[in-house]
Design a protein around this motif. Sequence first.
Motif, PDB file in Angstrom:
ATOM      1  N   LEU A 214       0.852  -1.181   0.000  1.00 32.00           N
ATOM      2  CA  LEU A 214       0.000   0.000   0.000  1.00 32.00           C
ATOM      3  C   LEU A 214       0.892   1.235   0.000  1.00 32.00           C
ATOM      4  N   ASP A 215       0.820   1.999  -1.062  1.00 31.53           N
ATOM      5  CA  ASP A 215       1.628   3.214  -1.169  1.00 31.53           C
ATOM      6  C   ASP A 215       0.747   4.421  -0.895  1.00 31.53           C
ATOM      7  N   TYR A 216       0.872   4.942   0.316  1.00 32.43           N
ATOM      8  CA  TYR A 216       0.156   6.130   0.745  1.00 32.43           C
ATOM      9  C   TYR A 216       1.205   7.159   1.138  1.00 32.43           C
ATOM     10  N   ALA A 217       1.655   7.927   0.154  1.00 36.32           N
ATOM     11  CA  ALA A 217       2.772   8.848   0.362  1.00 36.32           C
ATOM     12  C   ALA A 217       2.547   9.708   1.605  1.00 36.32           C
TER      13      ALA A 217
ATOM     14  N   SER B 175     -12.858  -3.064  -6.616  1.00 32.95           N
ATOM     15  CA  SER B 175     -12.872  -2.365  -5.329  1.00 32.95           C
ATOM     16  C   SER B 175     -11.998  -1.111  -5.370  1.00 32.95           C
ATOM     17  N   PRO B 176     -12.501   0.007  -4.859  1.00 27.55           N
ATOM     18  CA  PRO B 176     -11.689   1.221  -4.801  1.00 27.55           C
ATOM     19  C   PRO B 176     -10.712   1.216  -3.625  1.00 27.55           C
ATOM     20  N   ALA B 177     -10.855   0.264  -2.705  1.00 26.85           N
ATOM     21  CA  ALA B 177      -9.984   0.187  -1.525  1.00 26.85           C
ATOM     22  C   ALA B 177      -8.841  -0.779  -1.812  1.00 26.85           C
ATOM     23  N   GLN B 178      -7.618  -0.271  -1.788  1.00 26.96           N
ATOM     24  CA  GLN B 178      -6.466  -1.125  -2.090  1.00 26.96           C
ATOM     25  C   GLN B 178      -6.368  -2.305  -1.133  1.00 26.96           C
TER      26      GLN B 178
END
Length: 308
Positions: free
Chosen positions: A57-60, A147-150
Amino acid sequence: MTTQAPYPIGTPGIPWGAAEVAAWRSRQHRQRSYADDVLGAIDGLSARFDVVEYGRLDYAPDSYPQFALKSRHWDDALPIMLVTGGVHGYETSGVHGALQFIDRHAADYAGKANLLMVPCVSPWGYERVHRWNPDALDPNRSFHADSPAQESASLMRLVAPFRDRVLMHIDLHETTDTDETEFRPALAARDGVAYEPGEIPDGFYLVDDSEHPQPAFQQAVIEAVAKVTHIAPADAHGEIIGSPVVAPGVIKYALTSLGLCASITAARYKTTTEVYPDSPHATPEQCNAAQVAAVCAAIDFALAHRRA
């Protein structure tokens, strides 16, 4: 009679847009460490189980590897048992109960079942003690195609090769006081609807699949957990969180149509656990132990009734 204060983000009656989501996200701060609490524990288990990195999960500026643990001596002739925790990252015993089960009991099923165990589906939420991901999406309403949720999409990809072979899936959750003080008010604000206060059940309960109920399975889990902690009673309406109680400590949801994690396989036996860590009658240790007892009872029942 008190009046509920408006949620501090957004305009009442109007669903959030990108600006409101960004404002909400700016209020979320790291409160604990996924690397220390979860990855450290997984590293300690790697000598006994196969560790699979199934996503990232890449959440900068943050990046979170997602890990599952599998039985080391996987045997295609054996049934598959799926254990998931931390779909809502703030639900602590779901994560630590899963890790405790893996450490203390998973080896007991060697040669009896293949175990696929995902202790923390939502690491960003775990660190920030929240049920949503950074996009203000609830992973446990997002287990569906495209799904929009990674978090949800990556778990479904992991499970896809085994989907029709899983015999039992147990998904570990909590219901907390902050559901009423923060998360449900935030949900109402996000969706532009009025917030309607609810009642938090005091104790452990299960959510069965209304489309494919397995009452004997649910009851076996309840009976095992009752030896560890108390079972939530029905409220004055005979309900728990707005759903009719169909047996002590058991309600039903339409798992698939709601996009819940427990719907991601074709497992005959599936359930979602809920414990109440804010209860004056339970400790964090009891909540973890309740999750462990639930997992063991669920696997034991599935093994005993696999040919039923």
